[in-house]
Design a protein around this motif. Structure first.
Motif, PDB file in Angstrom:
ATOM      1  N   UNK A 236       0.815  -0.928  -0.022  1.00 26.19           N
ATOM      2  CA  UNK A 236       0.096  -0.266   0.030  1.00 26.19           C
ATOM      3  C   UNK A 236       0.870   1.253  -0.064  1.00 26.19           C
ATOM      4  N   UNK A 237       2.058   0.952   0.466  1.00 23.65           N
ATOM      5  CA  UNK A 237       3.131   2.128   0.545  1.00 23.65           C
ATOM      6  C   UNK A 237       3.736   2.514  -0.867  1.00 23.65           C
ATOM      7  N   UNK A 238       3.346   1.410  -1.764  1.00 23.53           N
ATOM      8  CA  UNK A 238       3.926   1.768  -3.274  1.00 23.53           C
ATOM      9  C   UNK A 238       5.046   0.936  -3.701  1.00 23.53           C
ATOM     10  N   UNK A 239       5.315  -0.161  -2.658  1.00 22.39           N
ATOM     11  CA  UNK A 239       6.204  -1.100  -3.287  1.00 22.39           C
ATOM     12  C   UNK A 239       5.798  -2.064  -4.237  1.00 22.39           C
ATOM     13  N   UNK A 240       6.443  -2.473  -5.179  1.00 24.25           N
ATOM     14  CA  UNK A 240       7.829  -2.185  -5.435  1.00 24.25           C
ATOM     15  C   UNK A 240       7.949  -0.989  -6.426  1.00 24.25           C
ATOM     16  N   UNK A 241       6.927  -0.658  -6.955  1.00 22.96           N
ATOM     17  CA  UNK A 241       7.269   0.107  -8.307  1.00 22.96           C
ATOM     18  C   UNK A 241       7.428   1.645  -8.003  1.00 22.96           C
ATOM     19  N   UNK A 242       6.148   2.065  -7.098  1.00 24.92           N
ATOM     20  CA  UNK A 242       6.332   3.637  -7.108  1.00 24.92           C
ATOM     21  C   UNK A 242       7.209   3.969  -5.868  1.00 24.92           C
ATOM     22  N   UNK A 243       8.380   4.324  -6.350  1.00 25.15           N
ATOM     23  CA  UNK A 243       9.565   4.683  -5.321  1.00 25.15           C
ATOM     24  C   UNK A 243       9.047   6.043  -4.691  1.00 25.15           C
ATOM     25  N   UNK A 244       8.698   7.150  -5.249  1.00 22.21           N
ATOM     26  CA  UNK A 244       8.264   8.456  -4.707  1.00 22.21           C
ATOM     27  C   UNK A 244       7.575   8.104  -3.497  1.00 22.21           C
ATOM     28  N   UNK A 245       6.343   7.366  -3.795  1.00 19.06           N
ATOM     29  CA  UNK A 245       5.462   7.067  -2.716  1.00 19.06           C
ATOM     30  C   UNK A 245       6.382   6.310  -1.591  1.00 19.06           C
ATOM     31  N   UNK A 246       6.868   5.309  -1.828  1.00 19.51           N
ATOM     32  CA  UNK A 246       7.414   4.318  -1.016  1.00 19.51           C
ATOM     33  C   UNK A 246       8.488   5.275   0.046  1.00 19.51           C
ATOM     34  N   UNK A 247       9.099   6.259  -0.638  1.00 20.73           N
ATOM     35  CA  UNK A 247      10.125   7.119   0.213  1.00 20.73           C
ATOM     36  C   UNK A 247       9.358   8.067   1.102  1.00 20.73           C
ATOM     37  N   UNK A 248       8.151   8.491   0.611  1.00 15.38           N
ATOM     38  CA  UNK A 248       7.074   9.324   1.531  1.00 15.38           C
ATOM     39  C   UNK A 248       6.736   8.681   2.598  1.00 15.38           C
ATOM     40  N   UNK A 249       6.131   7.344   2.357  1.00 12.98           N
ATOM     41  CA  UNK A 249       5.408   6.636   3.498  1.00 12.98           C
ATOM     42  C   UNK A 249       6.217   5.610   4.327  1.00 12.98           C
ATOM     43  N   UNK A 250       7.202   5.171   3.602  1.00  5.09           N
ATOM     44  CA  UNK A 250       7.689   4.030   4.273  1.00  5.09           C
ATOM     45  C   UNK A 250       9.292   4.441   5.043  1.00  5.09           C
ATOM     46  N   UNK A 251       9.490   4.153   5.885  1.00  6.90           N
ATOM     47  CA  UNK A 251       8.878   3.119   6.891  1.00  6.90           C
ATOM     48  C   UNK A 251       7.614   3.539   7.660  1.00  6.90           C
ATOM     49  N   UNK A 252       6.576   2.680   8.115  1.00 10.05           N
ATOM     50  CA  UNK A 252       5.303   2.866   8.637  1.00 10.05           C
ATOM     51  C   UNK A 252       5.885   3.618  10.005  1.00 10.05           C
ATOM     52  N   UNK A 253       4.840   4.585  10.595  1.00 11.20           N
ATOM     53  CA  UNK A 253       5.060   5.038  11.888  1.00 11.20           C
ATOM     54  C   UNK A 253       4.762   3.862  13.026  1.00 11.20           C
ATOM     55  N   UNK A 254       3.497   3.481  12.556  1.00  7.89           N
ATOM     56  CA  UNK A 254       2.662   2.927  13.542  1.00  7.89           C
ATOM     57  C   UNK A 254       2.141   1.463  13.114  1.00  7.89           C
ATOM     58  N   UNK A 255       2.405   0.205  13.602  1.00  9.04           N
ATOM     59  CA  UNK A 255       1.735  -0.973  13.230  1.00  9.04           C
ATOM     60  C   UNK A 255       0.773  -1.152  14.475  1.00  9.04           C
ATOM     61  N   UNK A 256      -0.555  -1.111  14.583  1.00  6.25           N
ATOM     62  CA  UNK A 256      -1.452  -1.373  15.561  1.00  6.25           C
ATOM     63  C   UNK A 256      -2.013  -2.557  15.276  1.00  6.25           C
ATOM     64  N   UNK A 257      -1.951  -3.152  16.672  1.00  3.88           N
ATOM     65  CA  UNK A 257      -2.700  -4.635  16.516  1.00  3.88           C
ATOM     66  C   UNK A 257      -2.914  -5.171  17.969  1.00  3.88           C
ATOM     67  N   UNK A 258      -3.638  -6.483  17.915  1.00  7.26           N
ATOM     68  CA  UNK A 258      -4.004  -7.048  19.283  1.00  7.26           C
ATOM     69  C   UNK A 258      -2.728  -7.669  19.731  1.00  7.26           C
TER      70      UNK A 258
END
Ligand SMILES: [Zn+2]
Length: 651
Positions: A236-258
């Motif tokens: 969803x962050x653009x991997x592997x094709x969209x490098x602009x998007x990937x560098x904008x959002x990855x790494x994720x700030x928070x993975x939330x879960x049980x």
């Protein structure tokens, strides 16, 4: 502060329909996402569904459906639920989408090219419910899964293995140098101990079923679900094709879960990323479980709460408020209907609802519905104190939210609500309104009260977006961010919108609520009926005395005043809307010389419930308020010790 903020929920496994557990994670993530947008960050909020694996294929078969058809159906239910819950996600990913299949195969190739995948034979005890091989030492009664209690199966097959054992040291080093990576601390300690005990290589492919992403260059294998599923955060962050998007959002700030899937996210996932040469997420947060009758909510135990029923009866924000106020992030919490009702009535109807109603009604009445200007010369210590409390509350609530602790954030905000209620009671605007020389102080009071209410509204916005919008509409103000939130910036002269009750008091019984959850029936769980009326005894005849039969004909009840206003052209009459437990009624009472309408809002009264309706100044009154009327003095309303729910009979 960073410009962007990327938050994810787990993608939910679609072998069954969503329940409160899924709803909770997503609602908390939503509150976090909304709070970051209020701080001006470019937020990317992702949720979705995990659709591969043996369990889904089996569930589809059991339902008599084609697997894809089955997946579409359940994914649709998740989307519908999240719409009902007001979730503001920016994307909804499904692992059966082509973009995700591309991403999972791309990360597989990277890991393989790094030398971290090899072919072997896996044999072990496998739980098909959790889709995990269970180490023999952890089996319960020799055959059962320690997590779900299902009997495990012996499986042996050709499999690709991921060299997890290579990453022990690097993972421990990462935990040590990034103490914020795993939260809460108890989970970090658990994971540190788990990794330190030694990691075995991980089986990451299957040949025994087909419902999965084909392994690149070896289509007899499909990816083991975790390798596939965890990659969604990259897709969803653009991997592997969209490098602009990937560098904008990855790494994720928070993975939330049980908390039950923290291990996969803090051991497997970072190891996969290290092997693929990609940066690790900033933080993994594992929240606790919702318990019901002290047991974890789960489909197999039959104690599942479906959130939709609560939204229908109490409104969305009541559910959002309850779950976020009640569960301290990281700890387990009980979902109890008693607690739900009492939080609704005490925190929402009483505290927040009353203060909104009071402040707006007074501005309507004393200032023709236009927010007056503050007149600094008239201020006293009371005003300074309210301003200080407001400023401190903003600081505390924002700090709590920054730590993702919305239970604490709401507690902080409610301190300002309490202070505001106190301020109004202490200042008695209804008394000020009677004396023309107090006009400046009255206007200052109403301005300061409306301004504090504006701050409360902005602070509850991430948790209760619908209510915040409704209060803003009543106050006639625009949405406001947290970037420059501070006291006394409410513009004067704004005209109020239509005033409406925010959280009408609810008198659903606990039994009615229970019927909405699928809880197992327990013997004798119903509350005892109220004590039966005493058997009538004949009263001695004669005099003015009446028999208890006569008395019992008079139905006296407790009621709560929801709104009150003076009857035009009448010196004595006040028209009230009251809550009698089962309905709302209009009631007219001759108490205007003793009470201001604003004093009455939220007040509990006693009334004659079964009086024939009467018309007073053209208004039909349904019932009569009980008040003591001393000779030559003003009437005093009958009151009660403590909080009595409307509808309660008085004898
Ligand atoms: Zn299991």
């Amino acid at each position: 502060m960073k410009k962007t903020f990327y938050i994810t929920t787990p993608i939910y496994y679609i072998n069954a329909e969503p329940h409160l557990g899924h709803a909770y994670t997503t609602m908390v993530a939503d509150a976090i996402a909304r709070s970051r947008r209020l701080l001006g960050q470019d937020v990317f909020f992702l949720t979705g569904t995990d659709e591969h694996g043996q369990k889904v294929a089996r569930a589809a078969k059991a339902a008599g459906l084609d697997t894809r058809e089955f997946a579409d159906g359940i994914a649709g239910k998740y989307k519908a639920l999240f719409a009902t819950l007001g979730i503001s996600n920016n994307d909804f990913i499904r692992t059966t989408e082509p973009r995700h299949i591309r991403a999972a195969q791309a990360i597989w190739r990277r890991v393989r090219d790094n030398g971290d995948l090899y072919k072997g034979t896996y044999e072990g005890w496998y739980c098909t419910v959790d889709e995990l091989f269970v180490p023999e030492s952890q089996l319960v009664d020799g055959r059962k899964c320690p997590t779900c209690g299902t009997e495990v199966e012996r499986l042996s097959e050709e499999s690709y293995f991921f060299r997890l054992s290579r990453y022990e040291d690097r993972l421990l080093e990462h935990y040590r140098t990034h103490p914020e990576f795993i939260a809460p601390e108890i989970r970090r300690n658990e994971m540190t101990a788990f990794v330190a005990a030694g990691l075995k290589d991980l089986s990451v492919s299957r040949t025994s079923f087909k419902w999965g992403i084909p392994v690149p260059d070896d289509p007899a294998h499909v990816m083991y679900v975790w390798f596939d599923a965890l990659t969604n955060y990259l897709t969803a962050a653009g991997f592997p094709d969209d490098e602009v998007r990937l560098s904008r959002y990855w790494p994720a700030d928070v993975h939330l879960m049980g908390k039950e899937i923290v291990r996969q996210h803090t051991v497997y996932w970072p190891a996969f990323l290290m092997a693929a040469g990609l940066p690790l997420p900033e933080r993994v947060i594992g929240h606790g479980w919702w318990l019901m009758h002290e047991a974890k909510m789960s489909k197999s135990l039959g104690n599942v709460v479906r959130p939709q029923g609560y939204v229908e009866r109490f409104g969305l924000d009541a559910l959002r408020y309850f779950v976020m106020r009640e569960m301290v992030l990281g700890q387990d919490a009980n979902f109890a209907d008693e607690a739900f009702l009492s939080r609704y009535n005490a925190d929402l109807a009483n505290d927040l609802g009353n203060v909104v109603s009071r402040v707006t009604t007074m501005i309507q009445r004393y200032c023709s519905g236009v927010v007056p200007a503050r007149q600094p010369a008239s201020e006293t210590g009371l005003d300074v104190e309210l301003e200080k409390t407001a400023a401190a509350t903003i600081g505390r609530t924002l700090a709590d939210a920054a730590r993702f602790d919305f239970s604490a954030a709401l507690r902080s905000t409610w301190e300002l609500i309490a202070a505001l209620n106190k301020y109004v009671v202490a200042r008695e605007p209804w008394a000020l309104a009677k004396a023309p020389e107090s006009r400046a102080l009255l206007e200052t009071t109403l301005y300061n009260a409306a301004d504090a209410l504006r701050i409360v509204t902005a602070l509850v916005d991430p948790v209760m977006p619908q209510s915040a919008a409704r209060i803003r509409a009543m106050l006639g103000i625009e949405p406001e961010t947290w970037v420059d939130l501070r006291p006394r910036t409410l513009p004067a002269s704004v005209r109020l919108g239509r005033i409406e009750p925010l959280f009408p008091r609810m008198e659903h019984t606990v039994d009615e609520l229970r019927a909405m959850s699928e809880s197992p029936k327990t013997e004798g769980a119903a509350p005892a009926p109220a004590a039966a009326a005493p058997a009538p005894t004949p009263a001695p005849a004669g005099g003015d005395k009446i028999s208890i039969d006569d008395f019992m004909k008079v139905d006296l009840r407790v009621a709560k005043v929801l709104s009150a206003e003076k009857v035009p052209n009448s010196r004595k009459l006040i028209k009230m809307t009251i809550d009698v437990g089962t309905e709302q009624r209009t009631l007219v009472a001759g108490i205007a010389e003793a009470y201001e309408p604003e004093q009455l809002i939220g007040r509990t009264i006693a009334m004659v419930f079964n009086l024939k309706p009467a018309k007073l100044m053209g208004i039909e009154s349904n019932g009569m308020v009980l008040a003591a009327s001393p000779e030559g003095g003003k009437p005093t309303l009958v009151s009660f010790d403590g909080e009595i729910p409307p509808g309660t009979r008085v004898r």
